[in-house]
Design a protein around this motif. Sequence first.
Motif, PDB file in Angstrom:
ATOM      1  N   THR A 176      44.416  36.199  40.903  1.00 23.17           N
ATOM      2  CA  THR A 176      45.484  37.188  40.778  1.00 23.17           C
ATOM      3  C   THR A 176      45.563  38.173  41.942  1.00 23.17           C
ATOM      4  N   TYR A 203      45.792  41.208  41.429  1.00 21.69           N
ATOM      5  CA  TYR A 203      45.110  42.415  40.939  1.00 21.69           C
ATOM      6  C   TYR A 203      43.711  42.588  41.535  1.00 21.69           C
ATOM      7  N   VAL A 204      43.235  41.632  42.344  1.00 18.60           N
ATOM      8  CA  VAL A 204      41.954  41.833  43.034  1.00 18.60           C
ATOM      9  C   VAL A 204      42.108  42.835  44.181  1.00 18.60           C
ATOM     10  N   THR A 217      39.012  43.134  49.066  1.00 20.75           N
ATOM     11  CA  THR A 217      39.400  43.291  47.662  1.00 20.75           C
ATOM     12  C   THR A 217      38.832  44.607  47.138  1.00 20.75           C
ATOM     13  N   PRO A 224      39.620  45.912  43.230  1.00 21.64           N
ATOM     14  CA  PRO A 224      40.453  45.988  42.023  1.00 21.64           C
ATOM     15  C   PRO A 224      40.453  47.384  41.405  1.00 21.64           C
ATOM     16  N   GLY A 234      41.407  43.108  36.988  1.00 20.44           N
ATOM     17  CA  GLY A 234      41.146  42.739  38.375  1.00 20.44           C
ATOM     18  C   GLY A 234      39.668  42.539  38.656  1.00 20.44           C
ATOM     19  N   LYS A 281      38.577  39.192  37.133  1.00 18.47           N
ATOM     20  CA  LYS A 281      39.125  38.059  37.889  1.00 18.47           C
ATOM     21  C   LYS A 281      38.401  37.908  39.232  1.00 18.47           C
ATOM     22  N   ARG A 287      45.373  32.549  44.353  1.00 12.95           N
ATOM     23  CA  ARG A 287      45.786  33.854  43.826  1.00 12.95           C
ATOM     24  C   ARG A 287      47.305  33.866  43.695  1.00 12.95           C
ATOM     25  N   ARG A 314      47.984  50.080  37.941  1.00 16.21           N
ATOM     26  CA  ARG A 314      48.457  48.807  38.495  1.00 16.21           C
ATOM     27  C   ARG A 314      48.687  48.947  40.003  1.00 16.21           C
ATOM     28  N   SER A 332      51.656  44.673  45.995  1.00 17.03           N
ATOM     29  CA  SER A 332      50.776  43.490  45.922  1.00 17.03           C
ATOM     30  C   SER A 332      51.495  42.231  46.398  1.00 17.03           C
TER      31      SER A 332
END
Length: 286
Positions: A102, A104-105, A120, A122, A127, A130, A148, A252, A256
């Motif tokens: 994802t 979200y990392v 990365t 998160p 996140g 993952k 991803r 969030r 991204s």
Amino acid sequence: MLNILVTGANGQLGNEMRLRSATSRHNWLFTDVAELDITDPQAVNRCVAANRIDVIVNCAAYTNVDRAEEDEAAADRINHLAPSHLAAAARTAGATLIHVSTDYVFPGDAHRPYDEQQPTAPLGAYGRTKLAGERAVEQSGCSSLIFRTAWLYSPFGNNFVKTMLRLTAERDTLNVVFDQVGTPTYAGDLAEAICNIVETERYKGREGIYHFSNEGVCSWYDFAVEIARLAGHTGCDIRPCHSSEFPSKTQRPAYSVLDKTKVKEAFGLRIPHWRESLANCIAKLQ
């Protein structure tokens, strides 16, 4: 002929994989929790050995971002420990694991698309779990490809597109955040890419992390406006608002967007623009 195991087969991506593999010359085994508990390492090993699996495609994930904050252990079992069991079984069997991760990392503080090399960091439990799953797969020693993706939607399950179709039909006004930017991904396009890579066996010698979403960039507000336009829901006034107007326990990523240069060059993919794929999905839903 390949034996291919798909986990999380009843989810958005799993269902799209099922459709695209229907005419395959290979053997596809579709499982969800009722057929295979991927949090049980013995069950995973037995399934992979008994079916002489060559490729595992892990579509299973704990995707409820808000609930992950309340129960990170549950998210960790599916997003981190389960991929580690699949990776261990793949290594023992000499199989390749294709694992889906994802956007979200990433922390979401960039101003240009994230490539696979960027750090990365998160912001929340989803996140974190993952990313832990990605690292477990990489450290397992199995042959693996990690894809991803972001903002996944399809005609299956619950997602933003189906929610907006319902709300813009029911309401006169709707507030949607405009300060979170990314790229929607039609699960059918990701499934098409993965199936193609598996069918042609082009995963061999191309291990690593790849980014895949549709082309283009938008905010959730832009996405909602286009959904309503395509559906002909002209009676709903969609208004942009700030994320702060929807208090949430989950932070969030504000930005991204994923850079897809690597996946396009490695596999010769043509990835559709998000508007093109959204129109395709809404036509199916209607």
